[in-house]
Structures are given as C-alpha cells and as structure tokens.
Design an enzyme around this catalytic site. Sequence first.
Site, PDB file in Angstrom:
ATOM      1  N   HIS A 191      30.324  -9.547 -61.948  1.00 10.66           N
ATOM      2  CA  HIS A 191      31.415  -9.429 -62.932  1.00 10.66           C
ATOM      3  C   HIS A 191      30.839  -9.402 -64.333  1.00 10.66           C
ATOM      4  O   HIS A 191      29.807 -10.006 -64.613  1.00 10.66           O
ATOM      5  CB  HIS A 191      32.422 -10.575 -62.797  1.00 10.66           C
ATOM      6  N   HIS A 206      31.985 -10.302 -68.270  1.00 10.82           N
ATOM      7  CA  HIS A 206      32.938 -10.982 -69.151  1.00 10.82           C
ATOM      8  C   HIS A 206      33.156 -10.096 -70.384  1.00 10.82           C
ATOM      9  O   HIS A 206      32.181  -9.634 -70.994  1.00 10.82           O
ATOM     10  CB  HIS A 206      32.379 -12.320 -69.636  1.00 10.82           C
TER      11      HIS A 206
HETATM   12  P1  AMP Z   1      30.186 -16.806 -64.141  1.00 12.46           P
HETATM   13  O1  AMP Z   1      29.605 -18.102 -64.595  1.00 12.46           O
HETATM   14  O2  AMP Z   1      29.722 -15.638 -64.920  1.00 12.46           O
HETATM   15  O3  AMP Z   1      30.019 -16.652 -62.643  1.00 12.46           O
HETATM   16  O4  AMP Z   1      31.721 -16.910 -64.476  1.00 12.46           O
HETATM   17  C1  AMP Z   1      32.752 -17.003 -63.564  1.00 12.46           C
HETATM   18  C2  AMP Z   1      34.022 -16.958 -64.346  1.00 12.46           C
HETATM   19  O5  AMP Z   1      35.096 -16.867 -63.436  1.00 12.46           O
HETATM   20  C3  AMP Z   1      34.290 -18.198 -65.229  1.00 12.46           C
HETATM   21  O6  AMP Z   1      34.461 -17.773 -66.568  1.00 12.46           O
HETATM   22  C4  AMP Z   1      35.551 -18.790 -64.634  1.00 12.46           C
HETATM   23  O7  AMP Z   1      36.390 -19.311 -65.631  1.00 12.46           O
HETATM   24  C5  AMP Z   1      36.167 -17.600 -63.940  1.00 12.46           C
HETATM   25  N1  AMP Z   1      37.023 -17.888 -62.787  1.00 12.46           N
HETATM   26  C6  AMP Z   1      36.823 -18.769 -61.805  1.00 12.46           C
HETATM   27  N2  AMP Z   1      37.807 -18.695 -60.894  1.00 12.46           N
HETATM   28  C7  AMP Z   1      38.650 -17.719 -61.324  1.00 12.46           C
HETATM   29  C8  AMP Z   1      39.871 -17.156 -60.823  1.00 12.46           C
HETATM   30  N3  AMP Z   1      40.423 -17.588 -59.686  1.00 12.46           N
HETATM   31  N4  AMP Z   1      40.457 -16.176 -61.527  1.00 12.46           N
HETATM   32  C9  AMP Z   1      39.922 -15.735 -62.689  1.00 12.46           C
HETATM   33  N5  AMP Z   1      38.782 -16.227 -63.211  1.00 12.46           N
HETATM   34  C10 AMP Z   1      38.162 -17.196 -62.537  1.00 12.46           C
END
Ligand code: AMP
Length: 140
Positions: A102, A104
């Site tokens: 993903h 951001h």
């Molecule tokens: P990363 O550290 O790049 O893996 O970030 C994962 C991101 O996913 C974090 O910013 C979380 O806030 C976000 N996140 C976790 N669970 C969900 C969810 N169910 N829906 C949307 N975002 C999420």
Amino acid sequence: MSYDSNNIFAKILRGEIPSHKVYEDDNTLAFMDVMPQADGHTLVIPKAPSRNLLDADPAALGALMASVQKVAHAVRKAFDAEGILIQQFNEPAAGQTVFHLHFHVLPRSTGVPLRAHSGKMADHALLADHAARVRAALEA
Ligand code: AMP
C-alpha cells in the site's frame, strides 16, 4: 517472507470488512486510513496480492502508481493541501504493519504536524465525510 491472504487489506478487497472507499478500478483500490495521520490520509493498494514493494510484480506497478497520482491530485484538492506526502513501508523494521502492498497519500500544509503512525482510530462519520470529499474531487 510470504503473502498471507488473511491480512486486513485482503479482507477489504474481498468485501469481508468495511472501508471508506474513494476510488476503484480493475487493478487498484483506494480507501481512507482508519488511523489518519492527517485529515484526508488515503491508502492506495493493488488488487493483486503482494506483501510489499519488494515482492510485487513490476508489471503491476504502473497501474498502481497511476492510481496513486490520481488519488494524490484529488486529496490535494479536497483538503486544499499545500503538498502531498507519499509513504510506503517494507517489512516491520521499516514500519510496515499491514502486509499487503500500500501507498499512503498524506495531505500536508505548512505548520500542520502529522499525527502518530497507526495512532488513534478516527470517527467513522468523519472518515465517511472525508471519503466523500475525495470522491467529489475525483469526479470534478
Ligand atoms: P503500514 O505501517 O504502512 O503497514 O500502515 C498500515 C496502515 O493501515 C496504518 O496507517 C493504519 O492506520 C492503517 N489501517 C489499519 N487497519 C486499517 C483498516 N481496517 N482500514 C484502513 N486502514 C487501516
């Protein structure tokens, strides 16, 4: 490290858990981050499974980056941001917590600090409103 299809974004892609979607096409999906580091914090993911950038099929990255750019324009417009920060983490040592690739998309403006990464869960009505703003900017 292999891909685990039980990760939360895979569940979102399968429709098993809800999300505040802003954009979808054949190859990608974008939705609001539930713990936004800034109002308008959006995530863009490929539909094809990959744990992160390191194991992604290079052929899938063109469509993914096109969606990142499209969503970045919409988020900037919807939140009247001065700039857009793109972040992408690979493996826990680099800050990755969800193991489906993903990007951001974070609106930034001078003097507005980012909130904590994976910090506080946002109110769902607020996320729904923010998603509607991004969708409106995409449609304009
Ligand atoms: P990363 O550290 O790049 O893996 O970030 C994962 C991101 O996913 C974090 O910013 C979380 O806030 C976000 N996140 C976790 N669970 C969900 C969810 N169910 N829906 C949307 N975002 C999420």
